[in-house]
Design an enzyme around this catalytic site. Sequence first.
Site, PDB file in Angstrom:
ATOM      1  N   GLY A 194       0.623  -1.198   0.103  1.00 41.32           N
ATOM      2  CA  GLY A 194       0.041  -0.040   0.121  1.00 41.32           C
ATOM      3  C   GLY A 194       0.824   1.055  -0.008  1.00 41.32           C
ATOM      4  N   ALA A 195       1.850   1.387  -0.730  1.00 39.55           N
ATOM      5  CA  ALA A 195       2.998   2.370  -0.721  1.00 39.55           C
ATOM      6  C   ALA A 195       2.689   3.435  -1.777  1.00 39.55           C
ATOM      7  CB  ALA A 195       4.206   1.621  -1.003  1.00 39.55           C
ATOM      8  N   THR A 223       0.318   5.780  -1.401  1.00 42.52           N
ATOM      9  CA  THR A 223      -0.422   6.968  -0.772  1.00 42.52           C
ATOM     10  C   THR A 223      -0.464   6.707   0.856  1.00 42.52           C
ATOM     11  OG1 THR A 223      -2.574   7.894  -0.809  1.00 42.52           O
ATOM     12  CG2 THR A 223      -2.677   5.808  -0.483  1.00 42.52           C
ATOM     13  N   GLY A 224      -0.603   7.925   1.286  1.00 42.75           N
ATOM     14  CA  GLY A 224      -0.685   7.821   2.659  1.00 42.75           C
ATOM     15  C   GLY A 224       0.538   7.535   3.470  1.00 42.75           C
ATOM     16  N   TYR A 270     -13.420  -4.480  10.740  1.00 46.96           N
ATOM     17  CA  TYR A 270     -12.129  -3.706  10.738  1.00 46.96           C
ATOM     18  C   TYR A 270     -11.457  -3.734  11.973  1.00 46.96           C
ATOM     19  CZ  TYR A 270      -8.782   0.002  10.714  1.00 46.96           C
ATOM     20  OH  TYR A 270      -7.754   0.867  10.945  1.00 46.96           O
TER      21      TYR A 270
END
Length: 300
Positions: free
Chosen positions: A25-26, A28-29, A174
Amino acid sequence: MSGAVMQWSETDIPGLAWRIAVVTGADTGLGFETARAVAARGATVVLACRDSGKAADAAQRITTRVPGARVDTVALDLASLASVRAAAQWVRGRYDRVDLLINNAGVTGLSGTTEDGFEIQFGINHLGHFALTGLLQDRLVAAEAGRVVTVSSIGHRFGRIDLDDPARSAGNAYAASKLANLLFTYELDRRLAGTPACALAAHPGGASTEVFRYSPALFRLPNLAVARLFGRTPAMGAFPTLRAATDPAAKGGEYYGPSGLFEIGGYPGRVRSSARSMDPERGRRLWVASEELTGVRFPE
């Protein structure tokens, strides 16, 4: 919160030349800021992302900000075990070791199931990362001091997992997935004892990131408001992950988060997770179930 608190920040990251880091997940954010920071200290960084176009754009942004940075990209859809296996095979074919595996990617607010029939948040946040880690474990053990850092959340305290059917959608999926991240981390670290590798966890506190992009406005907006109130940018939210991944004093089985009030803001330090997350029997049972669900068996 436990352990000494220091004003640790990105400037405290040691040199990482010749290190190989894989960050999920690199694009963004938190993931982007984590990847950028370790690239700036000399690591070769693999951006493992679902959207190849966004990954390429993120790689370009890193090399623009960090001239000479070594950045690779690989397609990784954590909602597909086939994609996880393909990404792991690509990493294995290109690198003979992985010094840092940062299981950062995460979603909340989604409904439905993954390609393999798992509740989607639990499938992406836990099972996808579980499988990826297992498929790369030999590369982590081959490193001089491999580390796996899995990003959890304050929300893990509200998590409940049916250990007889952990991938079933029930209650707060979650929170259950974030509890699973910690149970996995502690069990993994126990199993890595006697090897050069270790496992740690981190959480960002309140940070303005895209993890809430699929959440209803009534949930998303208050979280973003808290993050802004405490001045928690994605770069600051990445500090606990970066400390867990790079601080020479960090040890396997530790959990890092902001040291301020309610662990929302402040400099990163060691924090304590819930008693439920540290239960070895729960960790063992989740491990066995995760191996059965994913078909991934970790090396003995």
